[in-house]
Write an enzyme that holds these catalytic residues in place. Structure first.
Site, short mmCIF file in Angstrom:
data_model
loop_
_atom_site.label_atom_id
_atom_site.label_comp_id
_atom_site.label_asym_id
_atom_site.label_seq_id
_atom_site.Cartn_x
_atom_site.Cartn_y
_atom_site.Cartn_z
N GLN A 99 0.82 -1.24 -0.19
CA GLN A 99 -0.06 -0.01 0.01
C GLN A 99 0.70 1.20 0.09
O GLN A 99 1.68 1.49 0.85
CB GLN A 99 -0.83 -0.01 1.26
N TYR A 165 -5.12 10.56 5.63
CA TYR A 165 -4.16 10.60 4.89
C TYR A 165 -4.26 11.47 3.57
O TYR A 165 -5.40 11.87 3.52
CB TYR A 165 -3.13 9.50 4.77
N ARG A 215 -7.82 2.08 -2.26
CA ARG A 215 -8.49 1.85 -0.82
C ARG A 215 -8.97 3.07 -0.97
O ARG A 215 -8.52 4.22 -0.57
CB ARG A 215 -7.67 1.57 0.15
N ARG A 310 -8.47 -8.19 12.34
CA ARG A 310 -8.29 -8.40 13.76
C ARG A 310 -8.19 -9.74 14.18
O ARG A 310 -7.81 -10.18 15.19
CB ARG A 310 -9.58 -7.83 14.28
#
Length: 325
Positions: A99, A165, A215, A310
């Site tokens: 990424q 970001y 994304r 997770r």
């Protein structure tokens, strides 16, 4: 009805199954952003059983470093360590994408509270400090990083345009208040432009036969933020400009959480709507801890790929256990 164990073939994207280990920050890089033994150890067991791993967000230029132990792909010297990681994941019969990211205003402590008026009394804006010329340099940094990724052996790259970001900062009306230049926050076209410019630059750099995903936030879940309708338009433009698949998440306010839905795959309902408007595959993550949760996303036509994070943080053999059964 596709199963998690079914392969996925779409353009240059060819995966042996539809389980994805999505990007997660491990904070295991050294101070210069290099891969360490801790980085390798994190992925050694966790990538077994997945069809695809998306490596954590990595800064494309030193100006975009958003944390002290963030991975770097900003220099040719990064390729040696990254190649070691690629080989490790490939040995687990898993593909790996990296990424690409730039922290934007998040790299400046004074701007990190821009969404909280109580902590930002002067009303500082996170997108105002970069000129169009500086943004052009960042666009080229994304392209150069993508080439490094290809040379290091990665099977593809992902452009991060979500959460807090740079690219998300420009897309969201909550953070883009620019009133000048082509990246103005006063229109949808101005807000989506930086993401599309980065995507085109990366695609030109690596060619059409190399997977490039994005994304992207489905919406901001705020009346003053980006809407689902804009998310649909953005997804269509991202597809038109060469994305191989779309990985859906949140924007700068709620990031990777959904403010109203806590059931597994919490972006799934919005993803289903966006998925119907495009032809490229859609990846959905968020709160998935059991194999039936992941399969249900595919069964309900909400996604083509299911991301599980997770559960894998708690149990490194989570995906492998599925195949053992």
């Amino acid at each position: 009805m596709p199963l998690l164990t079914d392969p996925l073939h779409s353009g240059s994207l060819n995966l042996r199954n539809r389980l994805v280990l999505p990007s997660v920050s491990t904070s295991t890089a050294d101070e210069e952003g290099k891969v360490t033994e801790a980085t390798l150890n994190f992925f050694r067991e966790r990538t077994k059983g997945f069809g695809l791993t998306i490596l954590e967000h990595s800064y494309v230029s030193s100006s975009g470093k958003a944390g002290p132990h963030m991975l770097s792909i900003s220099s040719d010297s990064d390729k040696e360590g990254l190649s070691r990681l690629v080989r490790l994941v490939h040995d687990n019969d898993c593909q790996i994408h990296i990424q690409l990211d730039h922290g934007g205003g998040w790299t400046i402590p004074d701007l990190q509270n821009c969404l909280n008026p109580e902590k930002n009394p002067e009303g500082k804006q996170i997108t105002d400090y970069l000129s169009d010329e500086e943004l052009e340099q960042i666009i080229q940094a994304f392209a150069s990083a993508a080439v490094r990724a290809k040379e290091a052996g990665f099977d593809g790259v992902q452009i991060k345009a979500c959460h807090v970001y740079l690219l998300s900062q420009f897309y969201s009306p909550l953070t883009n208040h620019r009133t000048r230049g082509k990246y103005t926050g006063t229109s949808f076209d101005g807000r989506i432009r930086l993401t599309l410019d980065v995507l085109r630059s990366v695609r030109d750099a690596v060619g059409m036969d190399y997977p490039v995903s994005v994304r992207f936030p489905v919406q901001d879940y705020d009346p003053a933020g980006s809407s689902l309708e804009e998310g649909i338009r953005a997804a269509q433009l991202i597809q038109e400009n060469g994305a191989s698949f779309l990985d859906l998440s949140g924007g700068p306010k709620y990031r990777y959480f959904h403010p109203f839905i806590q059931t597994p795959g919490w972006f799934g309902d919005d993803a289903a709507i966006i998925r119907r408007s495009i032809q490229i595959p859609v990846l959905v993550t968020g709160g998935i801890t059991e194999f039936p949760h992941a399969q249900q996303l595919l069964t309900d036509n909400k996604a083509d790929l299911a991301g599980v994070c997770r559960a894998v943080l708690k149990n490194p053999r989570w995906a492998r256990t599925f195949y053992d059964k």
